[in-house]
Design an enzyme around this catalytic site. Structure first.
Site, short mmCIF file in Angstrom:
data_model
loop_
_atom_site.label_atom_id
_atom_site.label_comp_id
_atom_site.label_asym_id
_atom_site.label_seq_id
_atom_site.Cartn_x
_atom_site.Cartn_y
_atom_site.Cartn_z
N SER A 25 32.18 32.17 46.08
CA SER A 25 32.04 31.47 47.83
C SER A 25 30.50 31.19 47.97
O SER A 25 30.36 30.86 49.03
CB SER A 25 32.96 32.39 48.24
OG SER A 25 34.29 32.38 48.32
N TYR A 123 39.46 34.08 56.91
CA TYR A 123 39.04 33.48 55.91
C TYR A 123 40.43 32.52 55.38
O TYR A 123 40.83 33.24 54.89
CB TYR A 123 38.34 33.91 54.92
CG TYR A 123 36.97 33.94 54.47
CD1 TYR A 123 36.38 33.87 54.58
CD2 TYR A 123 37.40 33.48 52.68
CE1 TYR A 123 35.19 33.02 53.66
CE2 TYR A 123 36.74 33.12 51.69
CZ TYR A 123 35.50 33.27 52.23
OH TYR A 123 35.25 32.31 50.99
N SER A 124 39.75 31.37 55.63
CA SER A 124 40.99 30.09 54.39
C SER A 124 40.13 29.71 53.46
O SER A 124 39.49 28.29 53.99
CB SER A 124 42.30 29.83 55.44
OG SER A 124 42.93 29.04 54.42
N ASN A 125 40.25 29.80 52.32
CA ASN A 125 40.14 28.70 51.12
C ASN A 125 40.40 27.55 52.20
O ASN A 125 39.54 25.47 51.14
CB ASN A 125 40.34 29.13 50.09
CG ASN A 125 38.44 30.55 49.41
OD1 ASN A 125 38.17 30.64 48.92
ND2 ASN A 125 39.91 31.38 49.92
#
Length: 226
Positions: A25, A123-125
């Site tokens: 990330s 949190y989100s990809n």
């Protein structure tokens, strides 16, 4: 600069600072920088909506209200495709499979939003998969090329890239994972993993020295306007 441990459990090869590795990330800081450069250049604004910038992404709930600012700051409320029950079983079944951004977005779009855009943080990809598509649309090139032209080449980061397959540049550190399907705790060599499953959210490969260069440029502000 120093290295510790081993880079290959089978041969007990020692780690070295020149080894390539998947940086996960940390990729997001690179994608975000290119997005902000495009904002600098007037290509779009932080308050433009997802529906306006990516009409094909209207399957995402609240696409008409979600802004670039929401995506960058993890305040969109969009479901993280990594949390879809079908994602990791497919990854473990075929770790070298090539994933498209549209496949990951489709997994996220099957789920209700976590909250109204801007109302909370999660949190989100998926946010950064969408940002990667925005970069490709506005630069008219693959995001791997945009990262190379705008970041890696100007900074002299010759060992950094965004691959579109399961290979790693030589020399590289091996990566290992415990397969939850086996539930034995044994580590399997997952070096041959297709990081298109993370793409603009986590697919970049780099080295310690290149990351040192990146961190300096990231924090000193030289890549963006005031």
């Amino acid at each position: 600069t120093a290295a510790f441990g081993v880079s290959d459990l089978r041969n007990n090869t020692p780690m070295s600072p020149d080894l390539h590795m998947r940086i996960g990330s940390i990729t997001k800081t690179m994608t975000a920088t290119v997005v902000l450069q495009l904002v600098d250049e007037g290509s779009f604004t932080l308050d433009d909506t997802l529906a306006t910038l990516l009409p094909d992404a209207t399957t995402i709930p609240n696409a008409e209200q979600i802004t670039v600012r929401h995506l960058l700051s993890m305040r969109s409320g969009i479901f993280d495709y990594l949390d879809d029950e079908d994602f990791f079983p497919q990854v473990f079944a075929n770790p070298t499979r090539h994933w498209t951004p549209q496949e990951m977005i489709a997994l996220a779009a099957r789920h209700d939003p976590e909250f109204t855009p801007g109302a909370d943080f999660a949190y989100s990809n998926t946010n950064f998969i969408l940002l990667g598509l925005i970069v490709e649309d506005r630069t008219n090139q693959p995001i791997a090329a945009a990262l190379e032209r705008r970041l890696f080449a100007p900074l002299g980061m010759a060992q950094t890239s965004l691959p579109d397959d399961a290979t790693l540049p030589e020399p590289f550190a091996h990566g290992y994972v415990s397969d939850p399907r086996q539930n034995t705790g044994e580590l399997a060599d997952w070096t041959a993993f297709n990081a298109t499953a993370a793409w603009a959210a986590g697919g970049v490969v780099s080295t310690v020295c290149d990351l040192h260069t990146w961190l300096q440029a990231l924090v000193d502000g030289s890549l963006l306007s005031d």
